[in-house]
Write a protein that holds these residues in place. Structure first.
Motif, short mmCIF file in Angstrom:
data_model
loop_
_atom_site.label_atom_id
_atom_site.label_comp_id
_atom_site.label_asym_id
_atom_site.label_seq_id
_atom_site.Cartn_x
_atom_site.Cartn_y
_atom_site.Cartn_z
N TRP A 1 0.22 -8.73 -16.21
CA TRP A 1 0.36 -7.20 -16.72
C TRP A 1 -0.39 -7.20 -18.06
O TRP A 1 -0.78 -5.93 -18.65
CB TRP A 1 1.74 -6.52 -16.56
CG TRP A 1 2.44 -6.30 -15.28
CD1 TRP A 1 3.32 -6.87 -14.78
CD2 TRP A 1 1.71 -5.09 -14.31
NE1 TRP A 1 3.43 -6.21 -13.45
CE2 TRP A 1 2.47 -5.08 -13.34
CE3 TRP A 1 0.73 -4.31 -14.69
CZ2 TRP A 1 2.12 -4.22 -12.40
CZ3 TRP A 1 0.42 -3.51 -13.67
CH2 TRP A 1 0.97 -3.23 -12.57
N ALA B 1 -3.91 -5.97 -12.13
CA ALA B 1 -2.79 -5.15 -11.76
C ALA B 1 -2.29 -5.19 -10.50
O ALA B 1 -1.09 -5.40 -9.78
CB ALA B 1 -3.12 -3.87 -11.98
N ALA C 1 -0.31 -8.52 -9.57
CA ALA C 1 1.17 -8.45 -10.37
C ALA C 1 1.71 -7.60 -9.33
O ALA C 1 2.97 -7.96 -8.93
CB ALA C 1 0.93 -7.69 -11.59
#
Length: 365
Positions: free
Chosen positions: A101, A167, A170
């Motif tokens: 992140w 992103a 994650a």
């Protein structure tokens, strides 16, 4: 009945797209490793180092230390991305998720500045402004690329793409940890207080209000100047800049009109015509709007606006720029751009939560 070749290819593309949590970590690893090798080349004296320019987050960066940092982070990231892609993670580790992140935020909105957004809006401005005489006759497409898409700007777009990959990695990793549906992210334990369609409709309206108010305020100042109304600036300042660059305020008004157009489209995220094409759109009237038709451009624009706004904030608050409060309208509207981007991103998320259907994989909906 056997499928035709085209139907089989379409089905394969659809299946690949919906199964992105299974492969995105490996794509991220490839991207991260490739950029790490690029950083290694800079550290060893290679050409095309794209950082170090003034008024950027990495202003003053040198090829050797920055290249070694990029190489280290890139190669380490490749290992972490592969580790995060394990089908069944053995235990919940905070470090890899925080790493992913952090890179996602840094690459998408912190390192990039306003130039990717400028490159995006200059293209339609050239198309619209040329017949209006607002673009020089000798400005060609090659001039556009050399002026607005040089290698440092292309590099920022590459970084933003990498940030989106991190992103996605994650998110996919979190779904595996929570034993949630790989396709939609829902699970039997999912809290629906804010993700339910009704809740998303409520907070989505507030997000849209923010995402509309900021560009409307920005456009009001630029159109006022085009009409020779000194809103937030001294009259002599308007006259001086107009004398130096004839037509500058009308070019600003054209830019403001694009912002207003975006604000109108943002309203569609909470309006019926954002779900079903209205009657005044021939060829599409009455058809259902595919969610990604609104979500993808809104999300991309949200990232570009946020990175642009953060670059303005850095310039005016940390960059030592001279601020004349009698000309507040020159810079104050841009300081709200991060809020605009956040509002637009939240509005796109609310639209997604409100429009998503029952998942064909897990049956939840």
């Amino acid at each position: 009945m056997t499928m035709s070749t085209s139907d089989a290819e379409a089905e394969h593309r659809k299946r690949t797209a919906t199964n992105w949590p299974q492969w995105i970590g490996y794509v991220t690893a490839v991207w991260s490793g490739a950029y790490g090798l690029l950083g290694l080349s800079w550290a060893l004296g290679g050409a095309a180092f794209p950082f170090g320019e003034e008024n950027t987050l990495l202003a003053g960066a040198e090829p050797e230390p920055t290249g070694w940092a990029a190489a280290s982070l890139g190669l380490l990231g490749a290992v972490i991305a592969v580790a995060m892609s394990r089908p069944r993670p053995r235990r919940r580790l905070v470090g890899p998720t925080a790493f992913a992140w952090t890179l996602a935020a840094g690459l998408t909105v912190l390192i990039p500045d306003s130039r990717p957004m400028i490159a995006l809006i200059r293209a339609p401005m050239m198309l619209i402004g040329t017949p209006l005489g607002l673009v020089p006759d000798d400005l060609t497409a090659a001039d556009y690329f050399s002026a607005f898409l040089p290698w440092p700007v292309v590099n920022q777009l590459v970084l933003m793409a990498g940030g989106l990959l991190w992103a996605g990695t994650a998110v996919a990793h979190r779904r595996r940890l929570d034993d949630a549906c790989r396709r939609c992210g829902r699970s039997d334990r999912e809290a629906s207080r804010w993700t339910s369609p009704a809740a998303a409709a409520r907070w989505g309206r507030w997000a849209v209000a923010v995402a509309v108010a900021v560009p409307v305020g920005y456009a009001a100042t630029r159109w006022a100047w085009a009409l020779d109304i000194p809103l937030g600036v001294p009259q002599e300042g308007l006259d001086e800049l107009e004398a130096e660059s004839p037509g500058i305020w009308w070019a600003g008004a054209l830019l403001a009109t694009l912002a207003l157009g975006g604000a109108v489209l943002t309203l569609g995220l909470v309006q019926k015509w954002g779900e079903v094409y209205p009657r005044w759109m021939p060829g599409l009237r009455g058809r259902t709007v595919r969610p990604r038709t609104a979500i993808v451009p809104a999300s991309v624009i949200a990232l570009l606006i946020t990175s642009t706004g953060l670059s303005y904030v850095r310039h005016y608050t940390l960059g030592g720029a001279d601020i004349a409060w009698d000309s507040w309208a020159m810079y104050v509207p841009q300081l709200f751009f991060p809020l605009w981007g956040a509002g637009l991103g939240a509005a796109a998320l609310a639209y997604h939560l409100r429009r998503r259907r029952r998942c064909p994989s897990c049956g939840l909906g």
